[in-house]
Write an enzyme that holds these catalytic residues in place. Sequence first.
Site, PDB file in Angstrom:
ATOM      1  N   TYR A 186       3.232  -8.381 -40.327  1.00 11.87           N
ATOM      2  CA  TYR A 186       2.320  -8.593 -41.456  1.00 11.87           C
ATOM      3  C   TYR A 186       1.530  -7.327 -41.743  1.00 11.87           C
ATOM      4  O   TYR A 186       1.407  -6.423 -40.911  1.00 11.87           O
ATOM      5  CB  TYR A 186       1.387  -9.777 -41.193  1.00 11.87           C
ATOM      6  CG  TYR A 186       0.295  -9.530 -40.181  1.00 11.87           C
ATOM      7  CD1 TYR A 186      -0.947  -9.022 -40.574  1.00 11.87           C
ATOM      8  CD2 TYR A 186       0.483  -9.818 -38.829  1.00 11.87           C
ATOM      9  CE1 TYR A 186      -1.956  -8.808 -39.648  1.00 11.87           C
ATOM     10  CE2 TYR A 186      -0.517  -9.612 -37.897  1.00 11.87           C
ATOM     11  CZ  TYR A 186      -1.738  -9.101 -38.310  1.00 11.87           C
ATOM     12  OH  TYR A 186      -2.740  -8.882 -37.393  1.00 11.87           O
ATOM     13  N   CYS A 187       0.979  -7.286 -42.957  1.00 12.95           N
ATOM     14  CA  CYS A 187       0.113  -6.193 -43.389  1.00 12.95           C
ATOM     15  C   CYS A 187      -0.824  -6.747 -44.459  1.00 12.95           C
ATOM     16  O   CYS A 187      -0.932  -7.962 -44.616  1.00 12.95           O
ATOM     17  CB  CYS A 187       0.929  -5.010 -43.907  1.00 12.95           C
ATOM     18  SG  CYS A 187       2.005  -5.416 -45.304  1.00 12.95           S
ATOM     19  N   THR A 188      -1.490  -5.902 -45.199  1.00 12.83           N
ATOM     20  CA  THR A 188      -2.497  -6.362 -46.155  1.00 12.83           C
ATOM     21  C   THR A 188      -1.893  -7.168 -47.301  1.00 12.83           C
ATOM     22  O   THR A 188      -2.306  -8.295 -47.573  1.00 12.83           O
ATOM     23  CB  THR A 188      -3.271  -5.159 -46.731  1.00 12.83           C
ATOM     24  OG1 THR A 188      -3.848  -4.419 -45.661  1.00 12.83           O
ATOM     25  CG2 THR A 188      -4.367  -5.631 -47.681  1.00 12.83           C
ATOM     26  N   ILE A 225      -1.682 -10.604 -45.807  1.00 15.71           N
ATOM     27  CA  ILE A 225      -2.917 -11.311 -45.462  1.00 15.71           C
ATOM     28  C   ILE A 225      -3.555 -11.934 -46.699  1.00 15.71           C
ATOM     29  O   ILE A 225      -4.050 -13.064 -46.662  1.00 15.71           O
ATOM     30  CB  ILE A 225      -3.915 -10.343 -44.792  1.00 15.71           C
ATOM     31  CG1 ILE A 225      -3.329  -9.787 -43.493  1.00 15.71           C
ATOM     32  CG2 ILE A 225      -5.246 -11.034 -44.527  1.00 15.71           C
ATOM     33  CD1 ILE A 225      -4.032  -8.540 -42.998  1.00 15.71           C
TER      34      ILE A 225
END
EC number: 1.14.-.-
Length: 350
Positions: free
Chosen positions: A199-201, A228
């Site tokens: 995952y990332c932003t 996110i």
Amino acid sequence: MPVLHNRISNDALKAKMLAESEPRTTISFYKYFHIADPKATRDALYQLFTALNVFGRVYLAHEGINAQISVPASNVETFRAQLYAFDPALEGLRLNIALDDDGKSFWVLRMKVRDRIVADGIDDPHFDASNVGEYLQAAEVNAMLDDPDALFIDMRNHYEYEVGHFENALEIPADTFREQLPKAVEMMQAHKDKKIVMYCTGGIRCEKASAWMKHNGFNKVWHIEGGIIEYARKAREQGLPVRFIGKNFVFDERMGERISDEIIAHCHQCGAPCDSHTNCKNDGCHLLFIQCPVCAEKYKGCCSEICCEESALPPEEQRRRRAGRENGNKIFNKSRGRLNTTLCIPDPTE
């Protein structure tokens, strides 16, 4: 031919934006797709965005587009329609709407052509960036968090992870995405039987990272659709527990979106609970670090006593001292957020 870049000073543009009465919406989006002529695409999009009074940061490359922007609320639907109509590859594109937004995230439009929309350092001609892992929706994310066979991998920088992350997520200790990719492969070698969730932003990093993991022999790879931002939005809409702890760091004037009430980081100067990033007020430094209100007052917004003293000097003296100094005082190491009270001038061998 219209002017296709900004000619007004940042200060004037910021003042103009702050004086606006109309609310704005912060939006981010990305798309991996082939752009034959990034320069021509850039110029056409610049005119489209300017006509709708869009501010923000946009990168284009042959591999696609990456954007973080601010749109007047009254223009959001028009912007969406015109973006979708701009290229068939963009039709129906997911737009990530900011979660904690005052509409003051950007005040100038910067649109650049780059080699990659994310600097990944990959030069393997056999790498297929389209062979990505499976998408996960909010409910599936929560189920994976409860699965003992799943490992969550955070593909963001240290200063982002420091203020917020998913429960028990692993940090890949690196300063850049290009450094993270080989380290992620190395760290996960002993866990090839596990389910890897990345995952990332907003999704752009973890999408490419998932393809890189598959390229390196990992078969059980997932990534969170929309990152996110989209996870938190959907979880709230669906009444699901939000399992992200702390704040989501964002690369605009806000520097963060509050996801949960927990404060998991600490002031880099006194150690008090705090997750508010700021840039050192010393023009010769501008280091990004975490500072509590007490230390902000004590150090006048600076990262150290040295920077505090330097920022109080006359402007001419400050400029003289900055001459020849590449990276400010480097009182902190940005990547790990550790205080170093002995280092004032950078070591050229580091």
